[in-house]
Scaffold this active site. Structure first.
Site, PDB file in Angstrom:
ATOM      1  CG  ASP A  10      11.688  -4.153  -0.635  1.00  0.00           C
ATOM      2  OD1 ASP A  10      11.407  -3.408   0.327  1.00  0.00           O
ATOM      3  OD2 ASP A  10      10.837  -4.766  -1.301  1.00  0.00           O
ATOM      4  CG  ASP A 106       9.979  -0.188   2.202  1.00  0.00           C
ATOM      5  OD1 ASP A 106       9.523   0.469   1.256  1.00  0.00           O
ATOM      6  OD2 ASP A 106       9.605  -1.338   2.483  1.00  0.00           O
ATOM      7  CD  GLU A 107      10.117  -0.961  -2.833  1.00  0.00           C
ATOM      8  OE1 GLU A 107      10.386  -0.870  -4.051  1.00  0.00           O
ATOM      9  OE2 GLU A 107       8.994  -1.253  -2.414  1.00  0.00           O
TER      10      GLU A 107
HETATM   11 MG   LIG Z   1       9.751  -3.407   1.724  1.00  0.00          MG
END
Ligand SMILES: [Mg+2]
Length: 404
Positions: A10, A106-107
């Site tokens: 993350d 973003d993960e």
């Molecule tokens: Mg994040």
């Protein structure tokens, strides 16, 4: 069988971090990315650690954030740039394993079970990834390492920024179970408050609960959450899928079908399963295709373009039946197998809505039908597939046109 090794990576404060790559000076001031900084009522999309230390929160209005932090620097979002940096980060992940499943910009989940011989154990790979993404991209990531996707995700959230958290089976009672129930993947705000109302405060409370009770109260989701809390999630890390191009369903019948009264209900069943899959994928389709096989396995395949894309069983079935009537002698040709396919797909919410002050009768019917079919999806999610289907045989009997 030994456990899988799953990583959840993350990116920390992703939008703000990407903004700081080109503007290192942003790192030393409280910074937020906001919808439209010129608008007092825009909202905060992301913030850096300094802004966070002032209490600035994601999704709060700009004016409120400014009250807490008068010197807050606001920048507009650059989504294309975020997508590009995201692609580069995932490319780094893919040098460690083919099994990379991006979950959002973003993960990503990584299954590194088969990579350990080459790169070391889960924690070693996580630490290497953190260093590499920091050095090559200029963004820090937090990584959770566990034996399933759910606990890996909890791990990446457990300690940040720039941290690795390992959750092995023995660590679950100490690390996972004391966490608030709302931290568990799949527990939204509403379910979270409902769980708390019922006395389930922590993930451990959920793990200790009778799964049948949770299923009774929350339906299938209750069962899923119970499995998640006990670490029994075995869903695989799915590498990037090809986008869905068509959705179809076909059945070969044990006994040949003859006549509209036998065939129409089957068409409706197939259309129903295609429609509900389309809705699950968030898609609508503009072309309906049927494929009909007779007992000698001769195949007729025809397709039709609709005037507007649909994800409704009734509309798909109507088109399929029309194709069948035009291309098949319903009264005298038996049917061995039927397939209904919808192609020419678009995102369901991308359809331009045609506004007219007074909706046409067709539009009103369609809107009503949509409500019915969405309600059906909901019931099936809760109680299983068999709970509800169209009263199709009645429809046929009530329509003498199709009995000819
Ligand atoms: Mg994040």
């Amino acid at each position: 069988m030994s456990d899988r090794v799953i990583l959840h990576c993350d990116c920390n404060n992703f939008f703000a971090s990407v903004e700081s790559i080109e503007h290192p000076e942003f790192k030393t001031v409280p910074l937020a990315v906001a919808g439209d900084p010129s608008q007092r009522h825009g909202i905060i999309l992301a913030k850096n650690e300094l802004a966070k230390s002032f209490g600035v929160k994601t999704a709060e209005p700009i004016w409120q954030a400014r009250q807490k932090c008068p010197d807050l620097l606001l920048v507009p979002p650059h989504h294309e740039r975020y997508e590009e940096v995201s692609r580069r980060i995932n490319a780094i992940y893919r040098t460690y394993t083919d099994l990379v499943e991006p979950f959002s910009v973003d993960e990503s989940w990584l299954d590194v079970t088969g990579s350990r011989k080459l790169f070391g154990d889960g924690k070693t790979i996580a630490d290497r990834l953190r260093r590499q993404v920091r050095q090559e991209i200029g963004v820090t990531i937090s990584v959770g390492v566990s034996y399933n996707k759910i606990f890996a995700k909890l791990g990446s959230d457990y300690k940040k920024p720039d941290a690795t958290t390992v959750i092995l089976r023995d660590d679950v009672p100490r690390i996972v179970w004391p966490l608030p129930v709302g931290d568990l993947f799949g527990v939204g705000n509403r379910t979270g408050s409902e769980l708390i109302r019922l006395g389930f405060r922590t993930i451990g409370d959920l793990a200790a609960a009778d799964p049948d009770f949770l299923t009774r109260v929350f339906g299938k989701m209750g069962q899923t959450l119970s499995l998640y809390a006990r670490g029994l999630d075995d869903s695989p890390v799915r590498p990037d899928r090809e986008p869905v191009k068509s959705v179809g369903n076909g059945v070969t019948y044990p006994k040949d079908l003859l006549g509209a009264a036998e065939i129409y209900p089957r068409i409706l069943e197939l259309s129903d399963s295609v429609a509900s899959r389309l809705r699950k994928e968030g898609k609508k389709g503009r072309t309906v295709q049927i494929s009909v096989k007779d007992p000698m396995l001769a195949v007729v395949q025809r397709q039709k373009k609709l005037s507007a894309p649909t994800h409704l069983a009734k509309e798909i079935a109507a088109a399929a039946m029309e194709l069948l009537e035009a291309n098949w002698n319903l009264a005298s040709s038996p049917v061995r197998a039927l397939t209904v396919t919808v192609s020419d797909l678009c995102d369901a919410d991308e359809i331009p809505v045609q506004y007219s002050l007074i909706p046409s009768e067709g539009e009103m019917r369609s809107e009503k039908q949509e409500k019915i079919e969405l309600a059906m999806d909901h019931l099936r999610d809760r109680y299983g597939k068999k709970i509800i289907s169209f009263g199709s045989s009645r429809t046929v009997r009530e329509d003498p046109e199709q009995e000819k």
